[in-house]
Design an enzyme around this catalytic site. Structure first.
Site, PDB file in Angstrom:
ATOM      1  N   ASP A   9      45.760  40.630  89.283  1.00 49.24           N
ATOM      2  CA  ASP A   9      46.228  39.182  89.412  1.00 49.24           C
ATOM      3  C   ASP A   9      46.080  38.655  88.001  1.00 49.24           C
ATOM      4  OD1 ASP A   9      46.507  36.738  90.783  1.00 49.24           O
ATOM      5  OD2 ASP A   9      44.282  36.502  90.364  1.00 49.24           O
ATOM      6  N   TYR A  11      46.040  34.633  87.233  1.00 49.18           N
ATOM      7  CA  TYR A  11      45.326  33.074  87.260  1.00 49.18           C
ATOM      8  C   TYR A  11      43.894  33.354  87.796  1.00 49.18           C
ATOM      9  CZ  TYR A  11      49.679  31.807  85.735  1.00 49.18           C
ATOM     10  OH  TYR A  11      50.705  31.860  84.934  1.00 49.18           O
ATOM     11  N   SER A 117      51.720  38.424  89.511  1.00 47.12           N
ATOM     12  CA  SER A 117      51.056  37.178  89.688  1.00 47.12           C
ATOM     13  C   SER A 117      52.010  36.121  90.723  1.00 47.12           C
ATOM     14  CB  SER A 117      50.957  36.751  88.374  1.00 47.12           C
ATOM     15  OG  SER A 117      50.866  35.361  88.296  1.00 47.12           O
TER      16      SER A 117
END
Lengths: 228, 228
Positions: A9, A11, A117
């Protein structure tokens, strides 16, 4: 079978979204942390609602909507300059301090690395480039191609499709516990980067692995490979 | 065509979920409001994640999971007595003070009334009965029959299927802005009961109607009927 690839991932996991709080606090003294926290929560909520209702909109726009709502809710006057300053932070978020060296170690261990993402491709390319990480990833994948955000299975499937291997051979790494749950439900081996020492979400999921930062990953992968 | 029926959300709209804060504050002095707010937020988040990932579990259980997580997160020691006391409040939540008389007025205006809630049937029956409202509703509908929570379209469709009329002829009433957005996206005319004077979610939706309590409904419906 041992782990062949790691899917990150972006963020909150590689890039520090809460670092935005510092800029927010300059713009709105005393309110930076509250704004950063509400903005992040709304951003995620909006991705989930839009996915449930098939009203997809790119992450950049959803992020902007969440910022506008959060300022209204907190009674902060968001002028265009402040909005642009806060949004442009998303294109140049700092990676967590251990990030670069950990990615290099994992590469040296022979693993393929990728990002999966919610961010749209333009956002992701900008933030990866700003961090000087372009050469480290085999793929930088956005859910934009399926127009559904995580935790929709279609979003997670982009990872297995592009890496060309089963979910069980991929370690999915996220600092977001809901993302760890979604990835586990999809079939990935999921590793929770629990920086804040938060309790596990009560969703009936046990992460495959867990650590307090990305720095725990190389040893975890090494150990897992020796015992599989 | 004029509105023929009104479909109500239950928790937060007819029944005051935040009233639980008072009991929570007796059990955990000074922490009641924080617990009630986090519990409610997690309850909704879990319904959305479980719907996105097709890992449905009845609302009673999701509510209990959310309570357990919230206490862990806030560092509160939830023993079995406290857990049972808080959960049992859900079976006897107070309706908002204006609720009963408004429902009676709407019936007198010739409207069919129904509930469409995330709650499972047993929970809904208990809370409707405790409030003495059984005779006022033509249907008390639970998403349990489709194993998907709002804001999934399949959940909203239970209302049109059971009322046997198009979504455009039904006023969907909720105090939860995300629910107003989901209902609008589905096709209902949605009325937002905005008790707290909150800003509208930035989801590109304008509610069909809005008021500060259920007491604004009878005049709104009357006006809408005269002008349609």
């Amino acid at each position: 079978m041992a782990i062949q690839a790691i899917l990150f991932d972006a963020y909150g996991t590689l890039f520090d979204v809460y670092s935005i709080g510092r800029l927010a606090d300059k713009l709105f003294p005393g309110q930076g942390d509250a704004l950063a926290a509400l903005w992040r929560a709304k951003q995620i909520e909006y991705t989930q609602l839009r996915t449930l209702c098939s009203t997809y909109k790119p992450f950049w726009e959803v992020t902007q909507d969440a910022l506008v709502f959060s300022c209204k809710k907190l009674g902060l006057n968001l002028d265009l300059d402040a909005q642009q300053a806060l949004m442009s932070q998303y294109a140049k978020l700092s990676p967590f301090p251990e990030c670069l060296s950990v990615l290099q170690q994992l590469r040296a261990q022979g693993l393929r690395l990728a990002i999966l993402s919610n961010g749209n491709s333009q956002m992701l390319e900008a933030v990866v480039k700003a961090a000087g990480m372009q050469a480290l990833f085999n793929h930088v994948l956005s859910v934009d191609s399926v127009q559904k955000y995580k935790t929709a299975p279609e979003a997670y499937q982009i990872g297995t499709d592009m890496l060309g291997t089963g979910a069980k051979n991929i370690l999915f790494v996220s600092s977001n516990c809901w993302d760890v749950c979604g990835a586990t439900w999809f079939g990935y081996k999921a590793f929770w980067v629990n920086r804040a020492g938060a309790p596990m979400e009560e969703l009936g999921v046990t992460p495959y692995g867990q650590g307090s930062s990305l720095a725990d990953l190389p040893a975890f992968v090494e150990h897992e490979r020796e015992h599989s």
